[in-house]
Scaffold this motif. Sequence first.
Motif, PDB file in Angstrom:
ATOM      1  N   ASP A  42       0.313  -2.175  19.543  1.00  0.00           N
ATOM      2  CA  ASP A  42       1.831  -1.856  19.293  1.00  0.00           C
ATOM      3  C   ASP A  42       2.398  -2.998  18.654  1.00  0.00           C
ATOM      4  OD1 ASP A  42       2.353  -1.290  22.746  1.00  0.00           O
ATOM      5  OD2 ASP A  42       1.625   0.259  21.179  1.00  0.00           O
ATOM      6  N   VAL A  43       2.342  -2.297  17.057  1.00  0.00           N
ATOM      7  CA  VAL A  43       2.839  -3.219  15.947  1.00  0.00           C
ATOM      8  C   VAL A  43       3.984  -2.686  15.438  1.00  0.00           C
ATOM      9  CG1 VAL A  43       2.106  -4.024  13.920  1.00  0.00           C
ATOM     10  CG2 VAL A  43       0.502  -3.887  15.501  1.00  0.00           C
ATOM     11  N   PRO A  44       5.219  -3.415  15.054  1.00  0.00           N
ATOM     12  CA  PRO A  44       6.290  -3.010  14.577  1.00  0.00           C
ATOM     13  C   PRO A  44       6.046  -2.303  13.234  1.00  0.00           C
ATOM     14  CG  PRO A  44       6.594  -5.021  15.220  1.00  0.00           C
ATOM     15  CD  PRO A  44       5.312  -4.813  15.232  1.00  0.00           C
ATOM     16  N   ALA A  45       6.395  -0.682  13.350  1.00  0.00           N
ATOM     17  CA  ALA A  45       6.001   0.047  12.209  1.00  0.00           C
ATOM     18  C   ALA A  45       6.841   0.047  11.083  1.00  0.00           C
ATOM     19  CB  ALA A  45       6.169   1.525  12.867  1.00  0.00           C
ATOM     20  N   ARG A  46       6.418  -0.445  10.122  1.00  0.00           N
ATOM     21  CA  ARG A  46       7.065  -0.252   8.596  1.00  0.00           C
ATOM     22  C   ARG A  46       6.398   0.576   7.740  1.00  0.00           C
ATOM     23  NH1 ARG A  46       6.700  -6.515   6.701  1.00  0.00           N
ATOM     24  NH2 ARG A  46       4.555  -6.139   7.496  1.00  0.00           N
ATOM     25  N   GLU A  47       6.919   0.979   6.659  1.00  0.00           N
ATOM     26  CA  GLU A  47       6.497   2.147   5.984  1.00  0.00           C
ATOM     27  C   GLU A  47       4.950   1.775   5.584  1.00  0.00           C
ATOM     28  OE1 GLU A  47       8.612   3.219   2.555  1.00  0.00           O
ATOM     29  OE2 GLU A  47       7.570   4.866   1.634  1.00  0.00           O
ATOM     30  N   GLU A  48       4.707   0.571   4.902  1.00  0.00           N
ATOM     31  CA  GLU A  48       3.555   0.281   4.589  1.00  0.00           C
ATOM     32  C   GLU A  48       2.484   0.431   5.593  1.00  0.00           C
ATOM     33  OE1 GLU A  48       2.722  -3.541   3.206  1.00  0.00           O
ATOM     34  OE2 GLU A  48       0.876  -3.172   2.177  1.00  0.00           O
ATOM     35  N   GLU A  49       2.759  -0.050   6.952  1.00  0.00           N
ATOM     36  CA  GLU A  49       1.720  -0.008   7.924  1.00  0.00           C
ATOM     37  C   GLU A  49       1.621   1.493   8.399  1.00  0.00           C
ATOM     38  OE1 GLU A  49       3.418  -4.243   9.709  1.00  0.00           O
ATOM     39  OE2 GLU A  49       4.094  -2.227  10.510  1.00  0.00           O
ATOM     40  N   GLU A  50       2.493   2.158   8.444  1.00  0.00           N
ATOM     41  CA  GLU A  50       2.545   3.727   8.789  1.00  0.00           C
ATOM     42  C   GLU A  50       1.422   4.295   7.434  1.00  0.00           C
ATOM     43  OE1 GLU A  50       4.355   3.801  12.205  1.00  0.00           O
ATOM     44  OE2 GLU A  50       3.473   5.373  11.157  1.00  0.00           O
ATOM     45  N   ARG A  51       1.438   3.946   6.512  1.00  0.00           N
ATOM     46  CA  ARG A  51       0.639   4.529   5.478  1.00  0.00           C
ATOM     47  C   ARG A  51      -0.679   4.065   5.702  1.00  0.00           C
ATOM     48  NH1 ARG A  51       2.942   7.194   1.070  1.00  0.00           N
ATOM     49  NH2 ARG A  51       5.147   6.692   0.956  1.00  0.00           N
ATOM     50  N   LEU A  52      -0.970   2.770   6.045  1.00  0.00           N
ATOM     51  CA  LEU A  52      -2.336   2.133   6.391  1.00  0.00           C
ATOM     52  C   LEU A  52      -2.931   3.061   7.613  1.00  0.00           C
ATOM     53  CD1 LEU A  52      -1.803  -1.427   5.439  1.00  0.00           C
ATOM     54  CD2 LEU A  52      -3.470   0.042   4.559  1.00  0.00           C
ATOM     55  N   ARG A  53      -2.086   3.146   8.616  1.00  0.00           N
ATOM     56  CA  ARG A  53      -2.500   3.771   9.909  1.00  0.00           C
ATOM     57  C   ARG A  53      -2.810   5.137   9.482  1.00  0.00           C
ATOM     58  NH1 ARG A  53      -0.581   2.538  14.934  1.00  0.00           N
ATOM     59  NH2 ARG A  53       1.063   1.562  14.285  1.00  0.00           N
TER      60      ARG A  53
ATOM     61  N   THR B 100      -8.039  -1.118  -0.913  1.00  0.00           N
ATOM     62  CA  THR B 100      -7.322  -0.934   0.300  1.00  0.00           C
ATOM     63  C   THR B 100      -7.881   0.309   0.965  1.00  0.00           C
ATOM     64  OG1 THR B 100      -5.509  -2.253  -0.141  1.00  0.00           O
ATOM     65  CG2 THR B 100      -5.565  -1.213   1.909  1.00  0.00           C
ATOM     66  N   THR B 101      -8.052   1.519   0.269  1.00  0.00           N
ATOM     67  CA  THR B 101      -8.424   2.441   0.988  1.00  0.00           C
ATOM     68  C   THR B 101      -9.763   2.578   1.033  1.00  0.00           C
ATOM     69  OG1 THR B 101      -6.735   3.966  -0.367  1.00  0.00           O
ATOM     70  CG2 THR B 101      -8.294   5.267   0.371  1.00  0.00           C
ATOM     71  N   ILE B 102     -10.485   1.938   0.317  1.00  0.00           N
ATOM     72  CA  ILE B 102     -12.240   2.199   0.418  1.00  0.00           C
ATOM     73  C   ILE B 102     -12.286   1.228   1.667  1.00  0.00           C
ATOM     74  CG2 ILE B 102     -14.305   1.029  -0.192  1.00  0.00           C
ATOM     75  CD1 ILE B 102     -13.158   1.725  -3.362  1.00  0.00           C
ATOM     76  N   VAL B 103     -11.910   0.032   1.743  1.00  0.00           N
ATOM     77  CA  VAL B 103     -11.811  -0.907   3.076  1.00  0.00           C
ATOM     78  C   VAL B 103     -11.460  -0.039   4.282  1.00  0.00           C
ATOM     79  CG1 VAL B 103     -11.524  -3.051   4.274  1.00  0.00           C
ATOM     80  CG2 VAL B 103     -11.904  -3.031   1.752  1.00  0.00           C
ATOM     81  N   THR B 104     -10.235   0.593   4.121  1.00  0.00           N
ATOM     82  CA  THR B 104      -9.921   1.292   5.279  1.00  0.00           C
ATOM     83  C   THR B 104     -10.826   2.287   5.759  1.00  0.00           C
ATOM     84  OG1 THR B 104      -7.779   0.682   4.609  1.00  0.00           O
ATOM     85  CG2 THR B 104      -7.974   2.644   6.179  1.00  0.00           C
ATOM     86  N   SER B 105     -11.358   2.985   5.158  1.00  0.00           N
ATOM     87  CA  SER B 105     -12.203   4.081   5.151  1.00  0.00           C
ATOM     88  C   SER B 105     -13.805   3.340   5.871  1.00  0.00           C
ATOM     89  CB  SER B 105     -12.704   4.842   3.828  1.00  0.00           C
ATOM     90  OG  SER B 105     -11.559   5.488   3.236  1.00  0.00           O
ATOM     91  N   LEU B 106     -14.153   2.283   5.497  1.00  0.00           N
ATOM     92  CA  LEU B 106     -15.063   1.644   5.768  1.00  0.00           C
ATOM     93  C   LEU B 106     -14.832   1.270   7.362  1.00  0.00           C
ATOM     94  CD1 LEU B 106     -16.194  -0.842   2.966  1.00  0.00           C
ATOM     95  CD2 LEU B 106     -17.609   1.513   3.770  1.00  0.00           C
ATOM     96  N   CYS B 107     -13.765   0.787   7.644  1.00  0.00           N
ATOM     97  CA  CYS B 107     -13.432   0.350   9.020  1.00  0.00           C
ATOM     98  C   CYS B 107     -13.378   1.848   9.878  1.00  0.00           C
ATOM     99  CB  CYS B 107     -12.042  -0.208   8.899  1.00  0.00           C
ATOM    100  SG  CYS B 107     -11.995  -1.697   8.153  1.00  0.00           S
TER     101      CYS B 107
ATOM    102  N   TYR C  89       0.858  -1.320  -0.085  1.00  0.00           N
ATOM    103  CA  TYR C  89       0.024   0.248   0.190  1.00  0.00           C
ATOM    104  C   TYR C  89       0.908   1.295  -0.031  1.00  0.00           C
ATOM    105  CZ  TYR C  89      -3.848   3.415   1.308  1.00  0.00           C
ATOM    106  OH  TYR C  89      -4.582   4.449   1.425  1.00  0.00           O
ATOM    107  N   SER C  90       0.636   2.368  -1.008  1.00  0.00           N
ATOM    108  CA  SER C  90       1.579   3.239  -0.977  1.00  0.00           C
ATOM    109  C   SER C  90       0.932   4.522  -1.321  1.00  0.00           C
ATOM    110  CB  SER C  90       2.068   3.285  -2.248  1.00  0.00           C
ATOM    111  OG  SER C  90       1.454   2.894  -3.757  1.00  0.00           O
ATOM    112  N   TRP C  91      -0.348   4.716  -1.122  1.00  0.00           N
ATOM    113  CA  TRP C  91      -0.901   6.201  -1.161  1.00  0.00           C
ATOM    114  C   TRP C  91      -0.695   6.929   0.275  1.00  0.00           C
ATOM    115  CZ3 TRP C  91      -6.759   6.327  -2.610  1.00  0.00           C
ATOM    116  CH2 TRP C  91      -6.842   6.004  -4.206  1.00  0.00           C
ATOM    117  N   ASP C  92       0.015   8.162  -0.077  1.00  0.00           N
ATOM    118  CA  ASP C  92       0.181   9.080   1.083  1.00  0.00           C
ATOM    119  C   ASP C  92      -1.128  10.080   1.486  1.00  0.00           C
ATOM    120  OD1 ASP C  92       2.339  10.888  -1.446  1.00  0.00           O
ATOM    121  OD2 ASP C  92       0.172  10.994  -1.079  1.00  0.00           O
ATOM    122  N   ARG C  93      -0.761  10.901   2.273  1.00  0.00           N
ATOM    123  CA  ARG C  93      -1.890  11.807   2.844  1.00  0.00           C
ATOM    124  C   ARG C  93      -2.419  12.643   1.612  1.00  0.00           C
ATOM    125  NH1 ARG C  93      -3.598  14.125   7.601  1.00  0.00           N
ATOM    126  NH2 ARG C  93      -4.652  16.257   6.907  1.00  0.00           N
ATOM    127  N   GLU C  94      -1.595  12.976   0.550  1.00  0.00           N
ATOM    128  CA  GLU C  94      -2.372  13.640  -0.326  1.00  0.00           C
ATOM    129  C   GLU C  94      -3.161  12.927  -1.243  1.00  0.00           C
ATOM    130  OE1 GLU C  94       0.444  15.630  -3.046  1.00  0.00           O
ATOM    131  OE2 GLU C  94      -0.889  16.345  -4.556  1.00  0.00           O
TER     132      GLU C  94
END
Length: 568
Positions: free
Chosen positions: A141-152, A77-84, A28-33
């Motif tokens: 507390d989950v080890p933070a990787r770049e993908e996980e940070e983007r999902l969060r 992935t963005t849609i599912v995350t938004s639904l959550c 997952y690679s979408w950033d805030r923008e």
Amino acid sequence: MKIESNDCPIRQVFKQGYFVIPRFQRPYSWDREQVEEFWADTISEKPEQYFIGSMVFFKLGEDTEDIAVVDGQQRLTTIVTSLCALRDVMSEHGLLALANGLHNIIEKKDVNDRPRFCLKTESSYPFFQECILQKVPQKKDVPAREEEERLRAAYEYAVGRMRQDLEGIKTSSTIKKDGIPGKVEEYLIAVRERLLGLKVIFVLVDNEEDAYTIFETLNTRGKDLRTVDLVKTHFARHLRPENDDVDTLKDRWNPLMEIILSSDASIDPDSFMLHWWLSREDYTTQKMLFKKFRRLVTRENANAVLNSLKADAARYRAILEPVSRRWIGDHGPIKRSLEGFLALGVEQQLPMVFSLIRELDGSGLQPTAVVAALRVIENFHFLGSSITARRSSGGTSMMYASHARGLFRAPTRHAKQKQLSDLKAKLRDRMPTLDEVRLGFNELRFSKNFTKQKKLVRYLLEEFDTTLAPGRPADYSRMTIEHLAPQSGRGLGGDHVASIGNLMLVPATINNNELTNKSFEAKKAILKKRNVPLDPIVSGAATWGAVQIRQRTKWMADQAHGKIWAIK
């Protein structure tokens, strides 16, 4: 190859099975923008429907409900995350029935009565499953990787936006206190319906090989990414026929596209859409164009916008293929300038030229004003782009778009003329110096060994010929480029022979039959006898060599800068 392709909302997509994003797919690679843009498009702008393109999947087997995602993983992935995020905000406000109902889409039971999440992303396991998809997160507390940070970040952005909107409802002075809970529930249901109502082309094939064939075909041909296709889909939502036997959009859209696609100039429909927009509306890029169109076109104005596009399609084609239109009388010089732009190979000016031709047809400007404006633009690009090879500037493109829009919106002819005067002044200030032009002329070449600049050289020589004999009818299609010092001669290097100072236009019949292998003195005598106009350098020269070629090159540069292509 068996293909199932359906135009359906996201709520129908989730009913197809359980989606898996394989580990070999990019994370997952979408950033805030990008998430913010998605939210603005789907929620904040409150569209009735929003088309998010095609998604390509393949079945993982006949005996499974699992479906692999080939194209569409970022959006899905963005849609599912938004639904959550929506589910959790519903829970915060005590709307447990709504939250549970939504979670039944996020996590549902399979044929074996086992609960499974609607989307499985292997590369972000277990973070995505346990910290976002779960109704009650199992891990904090989950080890933070770049993908996980983007999902969060995507999850937290959605939650934050909803909380912000809800705070506005709670503090509104126009809503009674006892009405706030109802408004909160109404808002959250509306968000749910917009997310689940997102439109997608669902493409499902039987196997992975076929899926990637479809994916590569779509992306190579740009079918699902082209602005023109997205714009057409948007029009379709607003131009619904009253009778099922009448296809209003097809009857009007196809002739519009036929004008563009039947051109010998290989016109790109997306470029037409962009330049049409820039000639009328605020500045944008190709990437952002569909979003702009979606905001512009409504059910109320769809007919008017489509009519405008169709009327302007023929004008745009005439700009890029001047022979597609009949230019008569005082419109003749307009065709000449349009052909000049093609010879120079420039495009920055297209929105402004588009606007000028529209004003010409609508009598907003007199032909003489259009001719003068086009000549100013042509002069600028010949010296400022083609000769001095100045780098293309985004500022120049924005300047043209601004004046094109100003011309389109100006209420009076006087106001329109003011736009042209202001543009002329800006272009004059950007013109290159005489030294720059001289340097550019010194680098112009054409011969059997130097062919890259042939169109530019021919354009230049035609303009010089016109200046030497103003008013003389000339058919330049029947003229060829003559080398005064022959290409096959000895004593001069190839650079001198190919130099612009050694070139001139002569009728093909003279060049082929009378000038071949002649000395300079003999050539000049023939040219004078046949009334071919000669410039002062050629006319006054007794011999012809490197000195005379350099002298004529300098004279031509001075004439170009101070007279022929000057902006005064």
